[in-house]
Design a protein around this motif. Sequence first.
Motif, PDB file in Angstrom:
ATOM      1  N   TYR A   1      22.248  31.205 -40.156  1.00 30.92           N
ATOM      2  CA  TYR A   1      22.045  31.503 -41.433  1.00 30.92           C
ATOM      3  C   TYR A   1      20.597  31.562 -42.092  1.00 30.92           C
ATOM      4  CZ  TYR A   1      26.968  30.264 -40.590  1.00 30.92           C
ATOM      5  OH  TYR A   1      28.252  30.298 -40.144  1.00 30.92           O
ATOM      6  N   ARG A   2      20.469  32.494 -43.190  1.00 29.98           N
ATOM      7  CA  ARG A   2      19.333  32.883 -43.778  1.00 29.98           C
ATOM      8  C   ARG A   2      19.135  31.889 -45.056  1.00 29.98           C
ATOM      9  NH1 ARG A   2      18.852  38.649 -45.370  1.00 29.98           N
ATOM     10  NH2 ARG A   2      21.047  38.610 -45.585  1.00 29.98           N
TER      11      ARG A   2
ATOM     12  N   LYS B   1      19.282  28.425 -51.045  1.00 31.29           N
ATOM     13  CA  LYS B   1      18.199  29.016 -51.105  1.00 31.29           C
ATOM     14  C   LYS B   1      17.755  29.937 -49.838  1.00 31.29           C
ATOM     15  CE  LYS B   1      17.334  26.830 -54.865  1.00 31.29           C
ATOM     16  NZ  LYS B   1      17.584  27.343 -56.149  1.00 31.29           N
ATOM     17  N   ALA B   2      17.092  30.986 -50.245  1.00 26.78           N
ATOM     18  CA  ALA B   2      16.746  32.119 -49.050  1.00 26.78           C
ATOM     19  C   ALA B   2      15.642  31.313 -48.227  1.00 26.78           C
ATOM     20  CB  ALA B   2      16.493  33.387 -49.479  1.00 26.78           C
ATOM     21  N   LEU B   3      15.830  31.606 -46.999  1.00 27.18           N
ATOM     22  CA  LEU B   3      14.456  31.302 -46.050  1.00 27.18           C
ATOM     23  C   LEU B   3      13.822  32.635 -45.973  1.00 27.18           C
ATOM     24  CD1 LEU B   3      16.586  29.638 -43.112  1.00 27.18           C
ATOM     25  CD2 LEU B   3      14.864  28.474 -44.573  1.00 27.18           C
ATOM     26  N   PRO B   4      12.667  32.490 -45.397  1.00 27.04           N
ATOM     27  CA  PRO B   4      11.714  33.686 -45.303  1.00 27.04           C
ATOM     28  C   PRO B   4      12.237  34.776 -44.381  1.00 27.04           C
ATOM     29  CG  PRO B   4      10.327  31.806 -45.066  1.00 27.04           C
ATOM     30  CD  PRO B   4      11.788  31.177 -44.955  1.00 27.04           C
ATOM     31  N   HIS B   5      11.894  35.934 -44.582  1.00 27.02           N
ATOM     32  CA  HIS B   5      12.350  37.253 -44.033  1.00 27.02           C
ATOM     33  C   HIS B   5      12.765  36.814 -42.258  1.00 27.02           C
ATOM     34  CE1 HIS B   5      13.260  41.363 -42.871  1.00 27.02           C
ATOM     35  NE2 HIS B   5      12.136  41.209 -42.000  1.00 27.02           N
ATOM     36  N   ALA B   6      13.824  37.333 -41.898  1.00 25.62           N
ATOM     37  CA  ALA B   6      14.025  37.103 -40.348  1.00 25.62           C
ATOM     38  C   ALA B   6      13.903  35.683 -39.900  1.00 25.62           C
ATOM     39  CB  ALA B   6      13.423  38.068 -39.622  1.00 25.62           C
ATOM     40  N   THR B   7      14.177  34.639 -40.800  1.00 23.30           N
ATOM     41  CA  THR B   7      14.098  33.349 -40.449  1.00 23.30           C
ATOM     42  C   THR B   7      15.460  32.870 -40.672  1.00 23.30           C
ATOM     43  OG1 THR B   7      11.776  33.141 -41.084  1.00 23.30           O
ATOM     44  CG2 THR B   7      13.112  31.117 -40.921  1.00 23.30           C
ATOM     45  N   TYR B   8      16.212  31.913 -39.586  1.00 19.52           N
ATOM     46  CA  TYR B   8      17.444  31.892 -39.697  1.00 19.52           C
ATOM     47  C   TYR B   8      17.535  29.999 -39.403  1.00 19.52           C
ATOM     48  CZ  TYR B   8      17.786  36.609 -38.994  1.00 19.52           C
ATOM     49  OH  TYR B   8      17.635  38.132 -39.069  1.00 19.52           O
ATOM     50  N   GLN B   9      18.528  29.551 -39.883  1.00 16.52           N
ATOM     51  CA  GLN B   9      18.777  28.159 -39.727  1.00 16.52           C
ATOM     52  C   GLN B   9      20.227  28.097 -39.013  1.00 16.52           C
ATOM     53  OE1 GLN B   9      21.281  26.145 -41.662  1.00 16.52           O
ATOM     54  NE2 GLN B   9      20.961  24.303 -40.310  1.00 16.52           N
TER      55      GLN B   9
END
Length: 91
Positions: A32-33, A38-46
């Motif tokens: 998930y982003r 809260k949004a993660l940086p571009h093209a970063t996923y958790q």
Amino acid sequence: MSQLFARVELLGSPSEEVYEKLHAEMERLNWYRKINGKALPHATYQATFTSDAPDLMELAKTLKAMIEQKIWTKSLVLVIRSADWAKSAAG
């Protein structure tokens, strides 16, 4: 349990449409982003894994192979396991 982060870089000049395909595919795989809304940086996923010691290299290779087969022909994938983390307040 392990909290993992993956950073994906699509090499070249992918369009926003290509990144939307990437986001959808990663979410289908439970990456998930956002964290706590809260949004993660571009093209970063958790993602959260039940194993305390997942094979990070195998996960990176698996994600890279999937991305290069389904989304974009050249990519870099970095997978990090979080031992601990904190988020500062905004502002």
